[in-house]
Design a protein around this motif. Structure first.
Motif, PDB file in Angstrom:
ATOM      1  N   THR A  90       1.098  -1.524  -0.070  1.00 56.28           N
ATOM      2  CA  THR A  90      -0.268   0.153   0.024  1.00 56.28           C
ATOM      3  C   THR A  90       0.833   1.282  -0.015  1.00 56.28           C
ATOM      4  O   THR A  90       1.695   1.554   0.762  1.00 56.28           O
ATOM      5  CB  THR A  90      -0.831  -0.224   1.002  1.00 56.28           C
ATOM      6  OG1 THR A  90       0.346  -0.191   2.194  1.00 56.28           O
ATOM      7  CG2 THR A  90      -2.375  -0.888   0.826  1.00 56.28           C
ATOM      8  N   THR A  93       1.099   6.130   2.610  1.00 60.00           N
ATOM      9  CA  THR A  93       0.127   6.013   3.595  1.00 60.00           C
ATOM     10  C   THR A  93       0.661   7.027   5.547  1.00 60.00           C
ATOM     11  O   THR A  93       0.326   6.634   6.121  1.00 60.00           O
ATOM     12  CB  THR A  93       0.842   4.029   3.762  1.00 60.00           C
ATOM     13  OG1 THR A  93       1.737   3.956   4.021  1.00 60.00           O
ATOM     14  CG2 THR A  93      -0.327   3.526   2.752  1.00 60.00           C
ATOM     15  N   HIS A  94       2.149   7.212   4.709  1.00 57.07           N
ATOM     16  CA  HIS A  94       2.989   8.105   5.762  1.00 57.07           C
ATOM     17  C   HIS A  94       3.178   9.586   5.837  1.00 57.07           C
ATOM     18  O   HIS A  94       2.803   9.554   4.844  1.00 57.07           O
ATOM     19  CB  HIS A  94       4.490   7.661   5.431  1.00 57.07           C
ATOM     20  CG  HIS A  94       4.733   5.700   6.431  1.00 57.07           C
ATOM     21  ND1 HIS A  94       4.265   5.101   5.843  1.00 57.07           N
ATOM     22  CD2 HIS A  94       5.251   5.303   7.206  1.00 57.07           C
ATOM     23  CE1 HIS A  94       4.480   3.819   6.469  1.00 57.07           C
ATOM     24  NE2 HIS A  94       5.136   4.490   7.298  1.00 57.07           N
ATOM     25  N   GLY A 125      -6.528   9.579   3.166  1.00 62.27           N
ATOM     26  CA  GLY A 125      -6.193   8.981   4.677  1.00 62.27           C
ATOM     27  C   GLY A 125      -5.827   9.933   5.534  1.00 62.27           C
ATOM     28  O   GLY A 125      -6.421   9.546   6.718  1.00 62.27           O
ATOM     29  N   GLY A 129      -8.583   7.393   7.330  1.00 63.90           N
ATOM     30  CA  GLY A 129      -7.453   6.732   7.184  1.00 63.90           C
ATOM     31  C   GLY A 129      -7.565   5.769   8.997  1.00 63.90           C
ATOM     32  O   GLY A 129      -6.371   4.240   8.553  1.00 63.90           O
ATOM     33  N   PRO A 140      -6.528   2.927   1.398  1.00 61.08           N
ATOM     34  CA  PRO A 140      -5.390   2.957   0.439  1.00 61.08           C
ATOM     35  C   PRO A 140      -5.128   2.778  -1.076  1.00 61.08           C
ATOM     36  O   PRO A 140      -5.670   1.978  -1.541  1.00 61.08           O
ATOM     37  CB  PRO A 140      -4.564   2.789   1.439  1.00 61.08           C
ATOM     38  CG  PRO A 140      -4.905   0.714   1.967  1.00 61.08           C
ATOM     39  CD  PRO A 140      -6.364   1.609   1.408  1.00 61.08           C
ATOM     40  N   TRP A 142      -3.418   0.971  -3.014  1.00 54.17           N
ATOM     41  CA  TRP A 142      -2.669  -0.512  -3.206  1.00 54.17           C
ATOM     42  C   TRP A 142      -1.908  -0.706  -4.733  1.00 54.17           C
ATOM     43  O   TRP A 142      -2.487  -0.552  -5.609  1.00 54.17           O
ATOM     44  CB  TRP A 142      -4.439  -1.962  -3.121  1.00 54.17           C
ATOM     45  CG  TRP A 142      -3.812  -2.941  -2.460  1.00 54.17           C
ATOM     46  CD1 TRP A 142      -3.389  -4.514  -2.037  1.00 54.17           C
ATOM     47  CD2 TRP A 142      -3.829  -4.010  -4.325  1.00 54.17           C
ATOM     48  NE1 TRP A 142      -3.500  -5.038  -1.799  1.00 54.17           N
ATOM     49  CE2 TRP A 142      -3.432  -5.337  -3.454  1.00 54.17           C
ATOM     50  CE3 TRP A 142      -3.181  -4.060  -5.256  1.00 54.17           C
ATOM     51  CZ2 TRP A 142      -2.884  -6.557  -3.857  1.00 54.17           C
ATOM     52  CZ3 TRP A 142      -3.284  -5.237  -6.133  1.00 54.17           C
ATOM     53  CH2 TRP A 142      -3.076  -6.343  -5.062  1.00 54.17           C
ATOM     54  N   MET A 257       1.764   7.328  10.390  1.00 49.46           N
ATOM     55  CA  MET A 257       0.961   6.696   9.407  1.00 49.46           C
ATOM     56  C   MET A 257      -0.543   7.601   9.468  1.00 49.46           C
ATOM     57  O   MET A 257      -1.042   7.541  10.420  1.00 49.46           O
ATOM     58  CB  MET A 257       1.035   5.574   9.009  1.00 49.46           C
ATOM     59  CG  MET A 257       2.676   4.956   8.890  1.00 49.46           C
ATOM     60  SD  MET A 257       1.975   2.850   9.791  1.00 49.46           S
ATOM     61  CE  MET A 257       1.541   1.920   8.340  1.00 49.46           C
ATOM     62  N   HIS A 259      -3.122   6.091   8.010  1.00 50.57           N
ATOM     63  CA  HIS A 259      -3.361   5.247   7.887  1.00 50.57           C
ATOM     64  C   HIS A 259      -2.859   4.427   9.161  1.00 50.57           C
ATOM     65  O   HIS A 259      -1.797   3.486   9.317  1.00 50.57           O
ATOM     66  CB  HIS A 259      -3.862   4.015   6.635  1.00 50.57           C
ATOM     67  CG  HIS A 259      -4.615   4.543   5.361  1.00 50.57           C
ATOM     68  ND1 HIS A 259      -5.520   4.625   4.667  1.00 50.57           N
ATOM     69  CD2 HIS A 259      -4.220   5.213   4.625  1.00 50.57           C
ATOM     70  CE1 HIS A 259      -5.995   5.243   3.825  1.00 50.57           C
ATOM     71  NE2 HIS A 259      -4.598   5.750   3.808  1.00 50.57           N
ATOM     72  N   LEU A 264      -5.221  -0.707   7.210  1.00 55.36           N
ATOM     73  CA  LEU A 264      -4.627  -1.447   5.851  1.00 55.36           C
ATOM     74  C   LEU A 264      -4.635  -3.059   5.341  1.00 55.36           C
ATOM     75  O   LEU A 264      -5.133  -3.822   4.100  1.00 55.36           O
ATOM     76  CB  LEU A 264      -3.349  -1.150   5.644  1.00 55.36           C
ATOM     77  CG  LEU A 264      -2.692   0.224   5.582  1.00 55.36           C
ATOM     78  CD1 LEU A 264      -1.205   0.382   5.211  1.00 55.36           C
ATOM     79  CD2 LEU A 264      -3.082   1.415   4.566  1.00 55.36           C
ATOM     80  N   PHE A 285       3.810  -2.049   3.779  1.00 56.83           N
ATOM     81  CA  PHE A 285       3.220  -0.830   4.366  1.00 56.83           C
ATOM     82  C   PHE A 285       3.574   0.654   3.816  1.00 56.83           C
ATOM     83  O   PHE A 285       2.560   1.830   4.540  1.00 56.83           O
ATOM     84  CB  PHE A 285       3.273  -0.553   6.052  1.00 56.83           C
ATOM     85  CG  PHE A 285       2.593  -1.832   6.410  1.00 56.83           C
ATOM     86  CD1 PHE A 285       1.685  -2.437   5.887  1.00 56.83           C
ATOM     87  CD2 PHE A 285       2.738  -2.743   7.399  1.00 56.83           C
ATOM     88  CE1 PHE A 285       0.691  -3.511   6.442  1.00 56.83           C
ATOM     89  CE2 PHE A 285       2.727  -3.678   8.130  1.00 56.83           C
ATOM     90  CZ  PHE A 285       1.558  -4.063   7.393  1.00 56.83           C
ATOM     91  N   GLY A 286       4.026   1.011   3.353  1.00 60.75           N
ATOM     92  CA  GLY A 286       4.880   2.012   3.042  1.00 60.75           C
ATOM     93  C   GLY A 286       5.385   2.986   2.909  1.00 60.75           C
ATOM     94  O   GLY A 286       6.008   2.964   3.962  1.00 60.75           O
TER      95      GLY A 286
END
Length: 336
Positions: A90, A93-94, A125, A129, A140, A142, A257, A259, A264, A285-286
Motif C-alpha cells: 500500500t 500511507t505515511h 488517508g 485513515g 489506500p 494498493w 502513518m 492509515h 490497511l 506498508f509504504g
C-alpha cells in the motif's frame, strides 16, 4: 517492550528457525523446522507462536555473524510453493518525517480542484485513515508486486531488469500473514523491507505505477512476532565502493502513518481471493523516504542498507542490473 525476534537460515538438508538473543547470538530449534511450518501449526491448532517456538529451542547459542558470513540467511518466512505467496503493498500511507509533514499539509490544504489524484488519496488517508472495531476507514492505494519467487534473501542481490528506467530502494515496514485452513488471515509478524521500485517509470505517468512495482524485493533478516512500538525510527543508506553515497533517516509505525495497520489489513483481506486457505502474504506498508527524491541514480553494485534498531541487524542487498536484452519484444508462442 520486549520484542520476540526470529531468523530463518538454511542448514545442510533443510531450513531452520532461530530466536535472536542479540546481534551476535541466536538459539536455533533443536529439530530443524521452517517458520512457515511452525506458524501453520500455531494458527491451525490455536497455539501461541512464541510459546511454540520457545518449546522447541535447543540450549546452545550459535554465532549470528557466522550464518551471515556463510551466506545461510534466508527470508524469515517463505511458502514451500512460491505461487501461494502473494507480495503486495500500500502507498501514500505515511505522514513523513518532521521536515516533510508541513509541506504535505500545505499541499492538501489547496482547493480540491487543484490537487493531483495522488494528493487527493493522501488527503483521504490523513482525514479518514484510521479503522476502528466498528468501521473501516478510507481505502489506500494498493499494488501487486508478484509471487514469492520475487523475494530475495537478505544479503543477496536484488536484480533490476534491463528494461527498467530506475532501480531504487523503498525502506518499509512489512507485515507477514498466513491464512489458516479455513481462510482466516493471521498476522505472523513484522520485518524491515526493501520494496524496490522503478521510480522513473512511475513518475512518467502515475498510471504506470503497476508496471513500476513488478520488481524483486527483500525483507528481513529478522521477523518480530507480536506488537510493535507505535513509533519507529530508521536509517536508509546507499553504499557505493565502500563509501556512503546517500543516507537519510525515516520514521514509520502507526504514529507516523495516515492509515493505521488495521485499516490497511482490512482493505487487503476484504477480498475473498486473498483469503485462500494456507496462503502466505507479504505486505509492504509504504514509505516516506526515497533516495530518488534526492536525485540519486543507483548503479550496479550499489548496496542498499535499511536499519531500524528494534529489528536488530540491518537489511542489506547489493543491486545487480541485468543486461539480458529485455528491451526486445517478448515473443509469445501460439498453440495450433
Amino acid at each position: 517492550m520486549s520484542l520476540f525476534r526470529v531468523i530463518q537460515y538454511k542448514t545442510e538438508n533443510s531450513v531452520n528457525v532461530a530466536k535472536v538473543l542479540d546481534n551476535e547470538q541466536v538459539i536455533p530449534l533443536a529439530s530443524p523446522s521452517s517458520l512457515f511450518a511452525l506458524a501453520s501449526e500455531a494458527v491451525n491448532t490455536q497455539q501461541n507462536l512464541t510459546t511454540l517456538i520457545e518449546s522447541k529451542l535447543s540450549e546452545q547459542p550459535i554465532s549470528y555473524q557466522q550464518l551471515v558470513s556463510d551466506g545461510s540467511i534466508l527470508p524469515p518466512i517463505a511458502h514451500p510453493d512460491p505461487a501461494h505467496c502473494l507480495v503486495t503493498g500500500t502507498g501514500l500511507t505515511h505522514l513523513g518525517s518532521a521536515d516533510t509533514r508541513s509541506a504535505m499539509h500545505a499541499n492538501i490544504a489547496k482547493a480540491e480542484d487543484k490537487l493531483t489524484d495522488s494528493m487527493k488519496m493522501f488527503k483521504m488517508g490523513v482525514e479518514d485513515g484510521k479503522a476502528t472495531v466498528d468501521r473501516a476507514a478510507s481505502q489506500p492505494e494498493w499494488f501487486y508486486k508478484g509471487t514469492g519467487d520475487i523475494v530475495q534473501p537478505p544479503y543477496r542481490a536484488i536484480e533490476s531488469p534491463s528494461f527498467a528506467a530506475d532501480a531504487g530502494e523503498e525502506p518499509e515496514l512489512v507485515g507477514v500473514y498466513l491464512n489458516d485452513n479455513a481462510g482466516t488471515p493471521y498476522r505472523v509478524g513484522f520485518a524491515i523491507g526493501n520494496e524496490f521500485s522503478d521510480h522513473v517509470t512511475e513518475k512518467h505517468n502515475y498510471l504506470w505505477l503497476a508496471h513500476s512495482k513488478l520488481r524483486q524485493c527483500s525483507f528481513g533478516p529478522e521477523l518480530i512476532i507480536g506488537d510493535l512500538p507505535q513509533s519507529l525510527s530508521g536509517v536508509s543508506k546507499i553504499i557505493r565502493k565502500d563509501e556512503v553515497l546517500w543516507e537519510k533517516s525515516f520514521v514509520t509505525g502507526e504514529e507516523n502513518m495516515a492509515h493505521n495497520i488495521a485499516n490497511l489489513e482490512h482493505h487487503h483481506f476484504k477480498y475473498a481471493q486473498f483469503r485462500h486457505p494456507g496462503d502466505l502474504h507479504i505486505h509492504f506498508f509504504g514509505t516516506s523516504t526515497l533516495s530518488f527524491a534526492d536525485g540519486i541514480s543507483t548503479q550496479d553494485g550499489d548496496i542498499f542498507e535499511i536499519s531500524i534498531p528494534e529489528f536488530g541487524r540491518a537489511l542489506r542487498n547489493p543491486l545487480k542490473k541485468l543486461s539480458d536484452g529485455g528491451d526486445a519484444v517478448t515473443t509469445v508462442s501460439v498453440l495450433k
